[in-house]
Design a protein around this motif. Structure first.
Motif, PDB file in Angstrom:
ATOM      1  N   PRO A 184       0.679  -1.284   0.106  1.00  0.00           N
ATOM      2  CA  PRO A 184       0.030  -0.161   0.019  1.00  0.00           C
ATOM      3  C   PRO A 184       0.764   1.375   0.036  1.00  0.00           C
ATOM      4  O   PRO A 184       0.239   2.299  -0.277  1.00  0.00           O
ATOM      5  N   ASP A 185       2.092   1.302   0.255  1.00  0.00           N
ATOM      6  CA  ASP A 185       2.960   2.292   0.189  1.00  0.00           C
ATOM      7  C   ASP A 185       3.908   2.277  -1.267  1.00  0.00           C
ATOM      8  O   ASP A 185       4.518   1.591  -1.351  1.00  0.00           O
ATOM      9  N   GLN A 186       3.308   3.361  -2.050  1.00  0.00           N
ATOM     10  CA  GLN A 186       3.721   3.177  -3.510  1.00  0.00           C
ATOM     11  C   GLN A 186       5.054   3.063  -3.624  1.00  0.00           C
ATOM     12  O   GLN A 186       5.556   3.055  -4.398  1.00  0.00           O
ATOM     13  N   GLU A 187       5.848   4.348  -2.780  1.00  0.00           N
ATOM     14  CA  GLU A 187       7.245   4.576  -2.762  1.00  0.00           C
ATOM     15  C   GLU A 187       7.991   3.263  -2.538  1.00  0.00           C
ATOM     16  O   GLU A 187       8.960   2.864  -3.088  1.00  0.00           O
ATOM     17  N   LEU A 188       7.590   2.709  -1.321  1.00  0.00           N
ATOM     18  CA  LEU A 188       8.464   1.404  -0.813  1.00  0.00           C
ATOM     19  C   LEU A 188       8.052   0.306  -1.767  1.00  0.00           C
ATOM     20  O   LEU A 188       9.006  -0.372  -2.078  1.00  0.00           O
ATOM     21  N   ALA A 189       7.068   0.222  -2.424  1.00  0.00           N
ATOM     22  CA  ALA A 189       6.805  -0.862  -3.396  1.00  0.00           C
ATOM     23  C   ALA A 189       7.664  -0.496  -4.695  1.00  0.00           C
ATOM     24  O   ALA A 189       8.110  -1.800  -5.100  1.00  0.00           O
ATOM     25  N   ALA A 190       7.902   0.532  -4.830  1.00  0.00           N
ATOM     26  CA  ALA A 190       8.957   0.818  -6.037  1.00  0.00           C
ATOM     27  C   ALA A 190      10.264   0.175  -5.646  1.00  0.00           C
ATOM     28  O   ALA A 190      10.922  -0.384  -6.494  1.00  0.00           O
ATOM     29  N   LYS A 191      10.737   0.379  -4.432  1.00  0.00           N
ATOM     30  CA  LYS A 191      11.955  -0.066  -4.076  1.00  0.00           C
ATOM     31  C   LYS A 191      12.039  -1.603  -3.916  1.00  0.00           C
ATOM     32  O   LYS A 191      13.089  -2.096  -4.176  1.00  0.00           O
ATOM     33  N   MET A 192      10.722  -2.119  -3.486  1.00  0.00           N
ATOM     34  CA  MET A 192      10.690  -3.670  -3.424  1.00  0.00           C
ATOM     35  C   MET A 192      10.953  -4.393  -4.834  1.00  0.00           C
ATOM     36  O   MET A 192      11.442  -5.296  -4.879  1.00  0.00           O
ATOM     37  N   ALA A 193      10.062  -3.623  -5.733  1.00  0.00           N
ATOM     38  CA  ALA A 193       9.989  -4.063  -7.179  1.00  0.00           C
ATOM     39  C   ALA A 193      11.659  -4.017  -7.761  1.00  0.00           C
ATOM     40  O   ALA A 193      12.089  -4.921  -8.144  1.00  0.00           O
ATOM     41  N   ASP A 194      12.076  -3.106  -7.567  1.00  0.00           N
ATOM     42  CA  ASP A 194      13.666  -2.910  -7.984  1.00  0.00           C
ATOM     43  C   ASP A 194      14.504  -4.123  -7.251  1.00  0.00           C
ATOM     44  O   ASP A 194      15.427  -4.525  -7.883  1.00  0.00           O
ATOM     45  N   TYR A 195      14.365  -4.191  -5.880  1.00  0.00           N
ATOM     46  CA  TYR A 195      14.993  -5.339  -5.283  1.00  0.00           C
ATOM     47  C   TYR A 195      14.877  -6.784  -5.720  1.00  0.00           C
ATOM     48  O   TYR A 195      15.795  -7.443  -6.079  1.00  0.00           O
ATOM     49  N   ILE A 196      13.442  -7.007  -6.081  1.00  0.00           N
ATOM     50  CA  ILE A 196      13.022  -8.355  -6.533  1.00  0.00           C
ATOM     51  C   ILE A 196      13.754  -8.518  -7.905  1.00  0.00           C
ATOM     52  O   ILE A 196      14.302  -9.394  -8.071  1.00  0.00           O
ATOM     53  N   TYR A 197      13.966  -7.475  -8.682  1.00  0.00           N
ATOM     54  CA  TYR A 197      14.231  -7.442 -10.038  1.00  0.00           C
ATOM     55  C   TYR A 197      15.656  -7.756  -9.882  1.00  0.00           C
ATOM     56  O   TYR A 197      16.283  -8.462 -10.862  1.00  0.00           O
ATOM     57  N   LYS A 198      16.461  -7.217  -8.957  1.00  0.00           N
ATOM     58  CA  LYS A 198      17.976  -7.174  -9.003  1.00  0.00           C
ATOM     59  C   LYS A 198      18.193  -8.847  -8.502  1.00  0.00           C
ATOM     60  O   LYS A 198      19.118  -9.351  -8.998  1.00  0.00           O
ATOM     61  N   ILE A 199      17.577  -9.326  -7.639  1.00  0.00           N
ATOM     62  CA  ILE A 199      17.735 -10.681  -6.920  1.00  0.00           C
ATOM     63  C   ILE A 199      17.289 -11.630  -8.325  1.00  0.00           C
ATOM     64  O   ILE A 199      18.063 -12.509  -8.123  1.00  0.00           O
ATOM     65  N   LYS A 200      16.386 -11.300  -9.115  1.00  0.00           N
ATOM     66  CA  LYS A 200      15.985 -12.075 -10.273  1.00  0.00           C
ATOM     67  C   LYS A 200      17.337 -12.228 -11.082  1.00  0.00           C
ATOM     68  O   LYS A 200      17.639 -13.205 -11.690  1.00  0.00           O
ATOM     69  N   GLY A 201      17.856 -11.166 -11.280  1.00  0.00           N
ATOM     70  CA  GLY A 201      18.966 -11.106 -12.204  1.00  0.00           C
ATOM     71  C   GLY A 201      20.124 -11.717 -11.847  1.00  0.00           C
ATOM     72  O   GLY A 201      20.911 -12.512 -12.488  1.00  0.00           O
TER      73      GLY A 201
END
Ligand SMILES: C=C(O[C@@H]1CC(C(=O)O)=C[C@@H](OP(=O)(O)O)[C@H]1O)C(=O)O
Length: 359
Positions: A184-201
């Motif tokens: 529900p926190d849009q800014e934190l969500a963006a950070k979480m998504a970037d982090y997941i994307y990095k982990i995926k890489g």
């Protein structure tokens, strides 16, 4: 024995493997006369389905549900509801090197030891694809609960080191679908998504926490001793793939406080019994007290990492495995509707059970 059935009066029996023909189920005990909103059920499946964003498994499935029975002219008949979702996009060759080699911390080893045989393709029966059946049954349960004014909302509250600091009352929970992580926190969500994307890489995986709140639950759901409502919710949540922990109310956090600090004080609000706080999380003595029920579910980083790890084969020979396939680097975003579905099934089941308490 192999228990594939969930629930007491409202019951789901699920069937199917990730690379078999279909995932489906039979639902028994669903009340007659409920208008079945097919679009809503499909929307719920779409929230769970693979391939929905760059941070989920790339498997391409429409996950369209076909109902086979129990619904007539758009209304539930009270008869068993059979349904299937056909698998269409299996890449079974990806699993050739895992037929006799165990993925560390995966169900591969224990399933083989227990049954002596295992459909290894896509994780077979241990695949999270089985949760399709739960989401269909949970969507039906939500439709019934909607008539009773009961609403269930889950959201991602932690991904690895990224934590939603405030409690659920401080956020607009109508906005969780506005980002791919369902936070529900849009800014934190963006950070979480970037982090997941990095982990995926990196070919790696990461875990986190899903929080859930149930609003409008009446007083009286849950049995005093072995059927406590929080125990039923815990059982439901711990049956979800990759779940490692469950706490309700203030959970483990309440250990730091004294009883006088932890107690929810009663008062008389214009002739109605009310509580000043809700640290109990809406359940006291195993029975709902009419306040919001809230709980947290911890998910481990999923076992299938796309990097080399030492392991053994079925005969115990040591080897190195590099898993292949299309996997979720983090299951949290897709597990949000699964948590809601399991909560909805539990609450509907306990609502029906409570109707047997007194005349
Ligand atoms: C397909 C789903 O998740 C699957 C869960 C899964 C596993 O090992 O659990 C392995 C992958 O299967 P496949 O290699 O066939 O793509 C995931 O994509 C789904 O949830 O619908």
């Amino acid at each position: 024995m192999y228990n594939n059935t969930f629930g007491n009066l409202f019951r789901l029996t699920s069937f199917g493997e990730s690379h078999g023909k279909a995932i489906g189920g039979v639902i028994d005990g669903f009340p007659a006369g409920i208008v079945i909103d097919m679009d809503f059920i499909q929307q719920e499946l779409n929230r769970r389905r693979p391939g929905q964003s760059a941070i989920t498994t790339a498997r391409k499935e429409a996950d369209e549900v076909e109902f086979l029975s129990g619904i007539y002219e758009g209304v539930s008949t009270g008869c068993p509801i059979g349904f299937a979702v056909w698998n269409t996009n299996q890449h079974s060759n990806d699993y050739d090197n895992m037929k006799d080699v165990y993925r560390p911390s995966h169900a591969d080893y224990t399933y083989t030891e227990k049954y002596g045989i295992r459909d290894h393709r896509g994780g077979g029966r241990s695949s999270a694809r089985e949760t399709i059946a739960r989401v269909v049954a949970g969507a039906l349960a939500k439709l019934a609960l909607r008539q009773l004014g009961i609403q269930i909302t889950a959201f991602t509250s932690q991904v690895g080191p990224y934590i939603l600091e405030k409690d659920y009352t401080q956020y607009d929970l109508t906005r969780i679908e506005e980002n791919s992580v369902r936070c529900p926190d849009q800014e934190l969500a963006a950070k979480m998504a970037d982090y997941i994307y990095k982990i995926k890489g990196e070919g790696n995986t990461i875990g986190g926490v899903i929080s859930c709140v149930i609003k409008g639950c009446p007083i009286g759901l849950g049995q005093p001793v072995f059927g406590k409502l929080h125990a039923a919710l815990g059982n439901a949540m711990l049956s979800i793939n990759a779940v490692k922990g469950f706490e309700y109310g203030q959970g483990f956090g309440s250990m730091e406080q004294k009883g006088s600090e932890q107690n929810d004080i009663f008062y008389n609000e214009n002739g109605k019994i009310a509580l000043r706080t809700n640290r109990s999380g809406g359940i006291q003595g195993g029975i709902s007290n009419g306040e919001d029920i809230y709980f947290r579910v911890a998910f481990k980083p999923v076992a299938t990492v796309l990097m080399e790890q030492p392991t053994v084969d079925r005969l115990g020979n040591e080897t190195i495995l590099k898993a292949r396939g299309r996997h979720d680097p983090c299951v949290l975003p897709r597990a949000v509707p699964i948590v809601e579905a399991m909560a909805a099934m539990t609450i509907l089941d306990y609502y029906l059970l409570n109707k047997t308490t007194r005349l």
